[in-house]
Design a protein around this motif. Structure first.
Motif, PDB file in Angstrom:
ATOM      1  N   ALA A 267       3.197 -12.984  -3.415  1.00  0.00           N
ATOM      2  CA  ALA A 267       3.263 -11.574  -3.818  1.00  0.00           C
ATOM      3  C   ALA A 267       4.342 -10.800  -3.059  1.00  0.00           C
ATOM      4  O   ALA A 267       4.334  -9.577  -3.049  1.00  0.00           O
ATOM      5  CB  ALA A 267       1.895 -10.918  -3.596  1.00  0.00           C
ATOM      6  N   ASN A 268       5.261 -11.531  -2.442  1.00  0.00           N
ATOM      7  CA  ASN A 268       6.309 -10.825  -1.693  1.00  0.00           C
ATOM      8  C   ASN A 268       7.485 -10.429  -2.579  1.00  0.00           C
ATOM      9  O   ASN A 268       8.256  -9.534  -2.226  1.00  0.00           O
ATOM     10  CB  ASN A 268       6.808 -11.691  -0.521  1.00  0.00           C
ATOM     11  N   VAL A 269       7.639 -11.113  -3.712  1.00  0.00           N
ATOM     12  CA  VAL A 269       8.721 -10.791  -4.655  1.00  0.00           C
ATOM     13  C   VAL A 269       8.196 -11.027  -6.074  1.00  0.00           C
ATOM     14  O   VAL A 269       7.080 -11.483  -6.263  1.00  0.00           O
ATOM     15  CB  VAL A 269       9.973 -11.699  -4.446  1.00  0.00           C
TER      16      VAL A 269
ATOM     17  N   LEU B  89       6.926 -11.355  -9.940  1.00  0.00           N
ATOM     18  CA  LEU B  89       5.761 -10.910 -10.713  1.00  0.00           C
ATOM     19  C   LEU B  89       4.559 -10.653  -9.818  1.00  0.00           C
ATOM     20  O   LEU B  89       3.772  -9.732 -10.062  1.00  0.00           O
ATOM     21  CB  LEU B  89       5.410 -11.972 -11.761  1.00  0.00           C
ATOM     22  N   GLY B  90       4.421 -11.471  -8.762  1.00  0.00           N
ATOM     23  CA  GLY B  90       3.290 -11.295  -7.845  1.00  0.00           C
ATOM     24  C   GLY B  90       3.352  -9.951  -7.139  1.00  0.00           C
ATOM     25  O   GLY B  90       2.333  -9.266  -7.001  1.00  0.00           O
ATOM     26  N   LEU B  91       4.536  -9.555  -6.712  1.00  0.00           N
ATOM     27  CA  LEU B  91       4.692  -8.256  -6.035  1.00  0.00           C
ATOM     28  C   LEU B  91       4.349  -7.110  -6.985  1.00  0.00           C
ATOM     29  O   LEU B  91       3.612  -6.184  -6.620  1.00  0.00           O
ATOM     30  CB  LEU B  91       6.124  -8.106  -5.502  1.00  0.00           C
TER      31      LEU B  91
ATOM     32  N   ASP C  73       1.359 -21.306   2.961  1.00  0.00           N
ATOM     33  CA  ASP C  73       2.460 -22.115   2.450  1.00  0.00           C
ATOM     34  C   ASP C  73       1.890 -23.236   1.598  1.00  0.00           C
ATOM     35  O   ASP C  73       1.243 -24.159   2.110  1.00  0.00           O
ATOM     36  CB  ASP C  73       3.286 -22.695   3.613  1.00  0.00           C
ATOM     37  N   LEU C  74       2.128 -23.160   0.305  1.00  0.00           N
ATOM     38  CA  LEU C  74       1.558 -24.144  -0.618  1.00  0.00           C
ATOM     39  C   LEU C  74       2.205 -25.526  -0.483  1.00  0.00           C
ATOM     40  O   LEU C  74       1.732 -26.471  -1.094  1.00  0.00           O
ATOM     41  CB  LEU C  74       1.680 -23.651  -2.060  1.00  0.00           C
ATOM     42  N   GLN C  75       3.259 -25.630   0.304  1.00  0.00           N
ATOM     43  CA  GLN C  75       3.833 -26.971   0.512  1.00  0.00           C
ATOM     44  C   GLN C  75       3.105 -27.723   1.617  1.00  0.00           C
ATOM     45  O   GLN C  75       3.517 -28.818   2.010  1.00  0.00           O
ATOM     46  CB  GLN C  75       5.332 -26.881   0.789  1.00  0.00           C
TER      47      GLN C  75
ATOM     48  N   ALA D 195       4.970 -20.202  -7.362  1.00  0.00           N
ATOM     49  CA  ALA D 195       5.527 -21.434  -7.927  1.00  0.00           C
ATOM     50  C   ALA D 195       6.990 -21.548  -7.534  1.00  0.00           C
ATOM     51  O   ALA D 195       7.610 -20.567  -7.135  1.00  0.00           O
ATOM     52  CB  ALA D 195       5.408 -21.423  -9.456  1.00  0.00           C
ATOM     53  N   ILE D 196       7.499 -22.774  -7.669  1.00  0.00           N
ATOM     54  CA  ILE D 196       8.935 -22.974  -7.522  1.00  0.00           C
ATOM     55  C   ILE D 196       9.472 -23.638  -8.793  1.00  0.00           C
ATOM     56  O   ILE D 196       8.724 -24.327  -9.492  1.00  0.00           O
ATOM     57  CB  ILE D 196       9.303 -23.842  -6.288  1.00  0.00           C
ATOM     58  N   ALA D 197      10.748 -23.397  -9.056  1.00  0.00           N
ATOM     59  CA  ALA D 197      11.422 -24.046 -10.179  1.00  0.00           C
ATOM     60  C   ALA D 197      12.711 -24.635  -9.632  1.00  0.00           C
ATOM     61  O   ALA D 197      13.643 -23.892  -9.322  1.00  0.00           O
ATOM     62  CB  ALA D 197      11.717 -23.037 -11.284  1.00  0.00           C
TER      63      ALA D 197
ATOM     64  N   GLN E  11       3.275 -30.430  -5.601  1.00  0.00           N
ATOM     65  CA  GLN E  11       2.340 -29.922  -4.591  1.00  0.00           C
ATOM     66  C   GLN E  11       2.220 -28.390  -4.648  1.00  0.00           C
ATOM     67  O   GLN E  11       1.122 -27.838  -4.620  1.00  0.00           O
ATOM     68  CB  GLN E  11       2.743 -30.354  -3.172  1.00  0.00           C
ATOM     69  N   THR E  12       3.365 -27.709  -4.740  1.00  0.00           N
ATOM     70  CA  THR E  12       3.331 -26.238  -4.727  1.00  0.00           C
ATOM     71  C   THR E  12       2.630 -25.699  -5.972  1.00  0.00           C
ATOM     72  O   THR E  12       1.689 -24.905  -5.876  1.00  0.00           O
ATOM     73  CB  THR E  12       4.778 -25.681  -4.705  1.00  0.00           C
ATOM     74  N   ASN E  13       3.123 -26.142  -7.135  1.00  0.00           N
ATOM     75  CA  ASN E  13       2.665 -25.517  -8.383  1.00  0.00           C
ATOM     76  C   ASN E  13       1.300 -26.030  -8.844  1.00  0.00           C
ATOM     77  O   ASN E  13       0.561 -25.284  -9.486  1.00  0.00           O
ATOM     78  CB  ASN E  13       3.686 -25.756  -9.504  1.00  0.00           C
TER      79      ASN E  13
ATOM     80  N   SER F 297      13.048 -12.057 -12.346  1.00  0.00           N
ATOM     81  CA  SER F 297      12.383 -12.337 -11.072  1.00  0.00           C
ATOM     82  C   SER F 297      13.317 -13.232 -10.279  1.00  0.00           C
ATOM     83  O   SER F 297      14.459 -13.449 -10.685  1.00  0.00           O
ATOM     84  CB  SER F 297      11.037 -13.037 -11.297  1.00  0.00           C
ATOM     85  N   GLU F 298      12.815 -13.791  -9.199  1.00  0.00           N
ATOM     86  CA  GLU F 298      13.668 -14.669  -8.389  1.00  0.00           C
ATOM     87  C   GLU F 298      13.422 -16.150  -8.663  1.00  0.00           C
ATOM     88  O   GLU F 298      13.857 -17.015  -7.917  1.00  0.00           O
ATOM     89  CB  GLU F 298      13.468 -14.353  -6.906  1.00  0.00           C
ATOM     90  N   LEU F 299      12.676 -16.432  -9.743  1.00  0.00           N
ATOM     91  CA  LEU F 299      12.262 -17.811 -10.019  1.00  0.00           C
ATOM     92  C   LEU F 299      13.448 -18.762 -10.179  1.00  0.00           C
ATOM     93  O   LEU F 299      13.381 -19.914  -9.769  1.00  0.00           O
ATOM     94  CB  LEU F 299      11.394 -17.850 -11.285  1.00  0.00           C
TER      95      LEU F 299
END
Ligand SMILES: NC(=O)c1ccc[n+]([C@@H]2O[C@H](COP(=O)([O-])OP(=O)(O)OC[C@H]3O[C@@H](n4cnc5c(N)ncnc54)[C@H](OP(=O)(O)O)[C@@H]3O)[C@@H](O)[C@H]2O)c1
Length: 342
Positions: free
Chosen positions: A37-39, A41-43, A93-95, A123-125, A141-143, A243-245
């Motif tokens: 939630a720092n950047v 859609l979550g933010l 940290d989801l990793q 999530a990461i892309a 692992q993250t997503n 977003s920053e995705l």
């Protein structure tokens, strides 16, 4: 329901979503956690929740600098823009499975015994192959895996809280995976993390596959929740949004994504309304296990709802639980005490 097509995608992107006022609910005394939630859609979703007087709003983020800014430092911070004084940043940290476990241990001690809304948005892309310290490909692992671990470890608290909601953020790109080829291997998740398997072409669709896993996990969890559960779980597509995705995209891919977003992209704020809707609107009868698009229930991809998809979903469930039970022994208790096995 019409299957995914480019024309439908364009029409969806141009459709009008409910206004923040229409989505608003009173969250007095309620606890909300938003992951990532720092950047992005979550933010923006956090900002909407913050304007609803939440008892507690926990931003679970991996980057202290931007997370702290999201809470209180930057000129567009949540506290300043909404007046909400109950926003907190908690590291996650989801990793790392141990980071997820530590987050839950802290929540068990300091969370106040209730969890009304959990939005699993992070999530990461990326097309780059990287293995985490836990031995899994980082996107998987993250997503998927850590997202599932957090959901399961927080299930006891969600379960104790009346009318609680678990929302997982997926994507329409799950429609792009017509068939999960890794399901031809005896262990799907092991194959997805295998370095030799993860060629450039395999990694080019990895994000799409991870979002398919989000849809499968949500359906698998909903199918195993007992009748009378207080938890409603759904999975949401925010649509194409600014977003920053795509921060790791480069070359032609970066230009084409930027062009698509310029033509069709929702603003981050508008896209975030889909998360708020998924976490607040409707009821268990209409939302349990459902995939949401443009703030409506929609059918998942043909693959997901096919008999083959159901088999892959069940295999993925078993494999995921086996990995997560090894990562945190609390998962075993949750699965045995709170989920159906029939
Ligand atoms: N934007 C779109 O067009 C679009 C379309 C469909 C679906 N979605 C979905 O929407 C969700 C939000 O994406 P977004 O577009 O807002 O992307 P974003 O701006 O890149 O935000 C992603 C968030 O996830 C966090 N995150 C990444 N790795 C993490 C980790 N290991 N541990 C904890 N947090 C982590 C990021 O934190 P850091 O800043 O620290 O990296 C960031 O807060 C994702 O699930 C995405 O798949 C987006």
């Amino acid at each position: 329901m019409a299957p995914f097509s480019f024309l439908k995608f364009i029409s969806d992107q141009w459709s009008t979503l409910p206004s923040p006022e229409e989505l608003k609910k009173d969250l007095t005394g309620k606890t909300v956690i938003i992951v990532g939630a720092n950047v992005g859609l979550g933010l923006e979703a956090a900002r909407h929740f913050a304007s609803m007087n939440p008892g507690r709003l926990i931003l679970a983020c991996r980057t202290p600098k931007t997370a702290e800014a999201a809470v209180e430092v930057s000129s567009v911070d949540i506290t300043k823009t909404t007046g909400c004084k109950t926003v907190e940043f908690w590291p996650l940290d989801l990793q790392s499975f141990s980071s997820v476990s530590a987050f839950v241990t802290r929540f068990e001690k300091e969370g106040g015994g209730r969890l009304d809304i959990l939005v699993e948005n992070a999530a990461i892309a990326t097309g780059d192959y990287k293995k985490t310290g836990d031995g899994h490909e980082a996107t998987i692992q993250t997503n998927h895996l850590s997202t599932a671990l957090l959901a399961l470890l927080l299930l006891p608290t969600l379960n104790k809280t009346p009318n609680s909601r678990l929302t997982i953020v997926a994507s329409e790109v799950h429609y792009f995976v017509a068939r999960l080829t890794e399901a031809d291997s005896p262990k799907i998740l092991e194959k997805l993390s295998d370095k030799d398997h993860c060629t450039t072409s395999v990694m080019s669709v990895r994000y799409n596959v991870s979002k398919l896993l989000n849809v499968f996990f949500t359906r698998g969890l909903a199918e195993r929740l007992p009748l009378g559960t207080s938890v409603t779980v759904d999975v949401v597509n925010p649509g194409l949004c600014h977003s920053e995705l795509t921060r790791n995209a480069s070359g032609f891919q970066a230009y084409s994504l930027a062009f698509m977003k310029f033509l069709l992209g929702r603003s981050t704020e508008v896209g975030s309304r889909t998360l708020v809707h998924a976490a607040l609107a409707g009821d268990q009868l209409t939302m349990q296990g459902k995939y949401l698009n443009k703030c409506q229930v929609e059918e998942e991809s043909d693959y997901v709802i096919s008999p083959e998809g159901q088999k892959v979903q069940d295999r993925l469930w078993e494999e995921t639980i086996a990995i997560l039970e090894a990562a945190d022994p609390r998962v075993k208790d949750v699965v045995h005490s709170l989920l159906r096995s029939d």
